[in-house]
Design an enzyme around this catalytic site. Structure first.
Site, PDB file in Angstrom:
ATOM      1  N   TYR A  53       0.840  -1.199   0.000  1.00  0.00           N
ATOM      2  CA  TYR A  53       0.000   0.000   0.000  1.00  0.00           C
ATOM      3  C   TYR A  53       0.869   1.241   0.000  1.00  0.00           C
ATOM      4  CZ  TYR A  53      -4.972  -0.879   0.281  1.00  0.00           C
ATOM      5  OH  TYR A  53      -6.270  -1.163  -0.031  1.00  0.00           O
ATOM      6  N   GLU A  55      -0.652   4.869  -0.565  1.00  0.00           N
ATOM      7  CA  GLU A  55      -1.446   6.070  -0.842  1.00  0.00           C
ATOM      8  C   GLU A  55      -0.572   7.315  -0.747  1.00  0.00           C
ATOM      9  OE1 GLU A  55      -3.203   3.637   0.781  1.00  0.00           O
ATOM     10  OE2 GLU A  55      -5.370   4.061   0.659  1.00  0.00           O
ATOM     11  N   ASP A 198      -6.945  12.850 -25.672  1.00  0.00           N
ATOM     12  CA  ASP A 198      -6.932  11.476 -25.155  1.00  0.00           C
ATOM     13  C   ASP A 198      -6.261  10.634 -26.235  1.00  0.00           C
ATOM     14  OD1 ASP A 198      -7.481   8.849 -24.549  1.00  0.00           O
ATOM     15  OD2 ASP A 198      -9.552   9.215 -23.926  1.00  0.00           O
ATOM     16  N   THR A 224      -4.055   5.574 -22.098  1.00  0.00           N
ATOM     17  CA  THR A 224      -3.871   4.268 -21.472  1.00  0.00           C
ATOM     18  C   THR A 224      -2.469   3.812 -21.848  1.00  0.00           C
ATOM     19  OG1 THR A 224      -4.908   3.249 -23.394  1.00  0.00           O
ATOM     20  CG2 THR A 224      -6.288   3.537 -21.458  1.00  0.00           C
ATOM     21  N   LYS A 227      -2.278  -0.051 -25.100  1.00  0.00           N
ATOM     22  CA  LYS A 227      -2.677  -0.189 -26.508  1.00  0.00           C
ATOM     23  C   LYS A 227      -1.414  -0.136 -27.360  1.00  0.00           C
ATOM     24  CE  LYS A 227      -7.367   1.439 -25.662  1.00  0.00           C
ATOM     25  NZ  LYS A 227      -7.583   2.333 -24.513  1.00  0.00           N
ATOM     26  N   ARG A 233      -2.101  -2.974 -18.660  1.00  0.00           N
ATOM     27  CA  ARG A 233      -3.314  -2.180 -18.511  1.00  0.00           C
ATOM     28  C   ARG A 233      -3.042  -1.077 -17.486  1.00  0.00           C
ATOM     29  NH1 ARG A 233      -7.708  -3.568 -20.977  1.00  0.00           N
ATOM     30  NH2 ARG A 233      -6.632  -5.198 -22.132  1.00  0.00           N
TER      31      ARG A 233
HETATM   32  N1  DSN Z   1     -12.157  -0.141 -24.868  1.00  0.00           N
HETATM   33  C1  DSN Z   1     -11.263   0.776 -25.538  1.00  0.00           C
HETATM   34  C2  DSN Z   1     -11.183   0.488 -26.995  1.00  0.00           C
HETATM   35  O1  DSN Z   1     -11.360  -0.664 -27.356  1.00  0.00           O
HETATM   36  O2  DSN Z   1     -10.923   1.372 -27.788  1.00  0.00           O
HETATM   37  C3  DSN Z   1     -11.627   2.184 -25.286  1.00  0.00           C
HETATM   38  O3  DSN Z   1     -11.807   2.384 -23.932  1.00  0.00           O
END
Ligand code: DSN
Length: 443
Positions: A53, A55, A198, A224, A227, A233
């Site tokens: 932990y 925080e 984004d 994120t 990707k 993730r």
């Molecule tokens: N779920 C993501 C995507 O597939 O683009 C977006 O949040």
């Protein structure tokens, strides 16, 4: 080693993980928001850091024993700053939606107006969609894309002048073209809005120089990490020099919004894996990877088009393609997705701009090349894969589908599901895909 232990202590889960590994190895993962992370990323993600932990932020924690966790988080932050050239980074958001939520929490009050790309035009839920927190607690004006599939800057400007949003998002989940960051930032400046980009989908392309960077234009950038960036993730929020100039307190506002505003303890194993992925993205070979993703997407677009498949905007500038299935009828996305799955290719059904059907029965297929490129596939493989996708879609979309009559629709789907498994040609295509996959092992 981890797997061996799991096999002994929990054979049920161990077996399911192995099955999923085989599924990934023997098929093509073409959902454009997915990728195959490196063993190093997965090792950090599966580490004992998950037990701690912490925080707070480095050197300012609410718990003891964080001397090594601090170093992990500071390393992730330093690498992100270097990779993207930004002033401030928060690496604690659990994933993309919480990261975006933190941006709202940091710079808006409930009831303020936001502007983002309409979900059906490829935008994201958190950019102001009605059922999402962003559309429920904030007023939302949504922009579309034109008939040509491109963002229409004149319309976006008109909408901004009319609604005077406090925050404008640029970014999407199903937009195959380069984002006009420079032009949209001018619109945001004109109405005095925060400009947030984004870049979840294209972060790896931006990092590798295969897509223009929003850094000179945006105040805030969210992404994120799993990707095109090819990490675990997770997510990050970045503040640029322009952001600091607009609001010198932005870093503090963002950090406070993440913790204690919205989240509790950071996921330290995730932070470590993000640091590893950022380290990989800083290597020169990542530039080659990013460039190849785009070359592969363009080669795939060319092959699909040559084989009679229609693409929204007639092609792509990035990692993703949006297939328009309306030449086969309305709402055939589900049929396309399932037909391709039978051929060993994983994609997702998706709305297309001005979809004549519905979100649940959309008329498009979204697919992309990040994961295949990680496996080492190049233009030659894309040409072949384009042919296979076209063949599979023609088989799957030849089935009748009446979308407007609920009873007939149910019957059509049932019939489709019963018969699609019996298509011998799809089984042959699946075998071809499996053979191809043998030459391209997962990392
Ligand atoms: N779920 C993501 C995507 O597939 O683009 C977006 O949040």
């Amino acid at each position: 080693m981890i797997n061996k232990k799991l096999e002994n202590t929990d054979p049920t889960i161990a077996e399911l993980i192995e099955k999923e590994g085989n599924r990934q190895q023997n098929g093509l993962e073409m959902i454009p928001s997915e990728n195959h992370s490196s063993p190093a990323v997965r090792q950090a993600l599966g580490s004992i850091l998950t037990d701690k932990y912490s925080e707070g932020y480095p050197k300012k924690r609410y718990y003891g024993g964080n001397q090594f966790i601090d170093e992990v988080e500071l390393t992730a932050i330093a690498r992100a700053k270097e990779l993207f050239g930004v002033e401030h980074v928060n690496v604690q958001p659990y994933s993309g939606s919480p990261a975006n939520q933190a941006v709202y929490f940091a710079v808006l009050e409930p009831g303020d107006t936001v502007m983002g790309q309409h979900l059906f035009a490829g935008g994201h839920l958190t950019h102001g969609w009605g059922v999402n927190f962003s559309g429920r607690f904030y007023k939302s004006a949504q922009y579309q894309v034109g008939q040509d599939g491109y963002l229409n800057l004149d319309e976006i400007r008109q909408l901004a002048l009319e609604h005077k949003p406090k925050l404008i998002w640029c970014g999407a989940t199903a937009y195959p073209r380069e984002f006009p960051f420079a032009e949209m930032s001018k619109i945001a400046d004109e109405v005095g809005a925060y400009f947030a980009t984004d870049i979840a989908h294209i972060a790896g392309l931006v990092a590798g120089g295969a897509h223009a960077s929003p850094v000179p234009y945006a105040h805030i950038i969210t992404t994120t990490t799993h990707k095109t960036l090819r990490g675990p993730r997770g997510a990050m929020i970045m503040v640029t020099k322009k952001g600091l100039e607009k609001d010198p307190e932005l870093p503090e506002k963002i950090d406070k919004a993440v913790f204690p505003g919205l989240q509790g303890g950071p996921h330290n194993h995730q932070t470590a894996a993000i640091a590893v992925a950022l380290g990989e993205a800083l290597k020169p070979e990542f530039k080659t990877y990013a460039a190849q993703i785009v070359k592969n997407a363009k080669a795939l677009a060319e092959s699909l088009t040559k084989n009679g498949i229609k693409l929204i905007s007639n092609g792509t500038d990035n990692h993703l393609l949006l297939i328009d299935l309306t030449p086969f009828g309305k709402g055939k996305g589900l049929f396309g997705q399932e037909g391709l799955e039978k051929a060993g290719i994983t994609v997702n059904k998706n709305t297309i701009p001005n979809d004549p059907a519905s979100a649940f029965y959309p008329s498009g297929i979204r697919l992309g090349t990040p994961a295949l490129t990680t496996r080492g596939m190049k233009e030659k493989e894309m040409e072949k894969i384009g042919e296979i996708i076209a063949q599979a879609l023609k088989i799957a979309c030849a089935f009748d589908f009446t979308i407007d009559d609920k009873e007939k629709r149910k019957k059509d789907i049932k019939e489709f599901k019963k018969l699609i498994g019996q298509e011998t040609k799809l089984n042959e295509l699946k075998q071809t895909i499996e053979d191809l996959c043998k030459d391209f092992p997962l990392p």
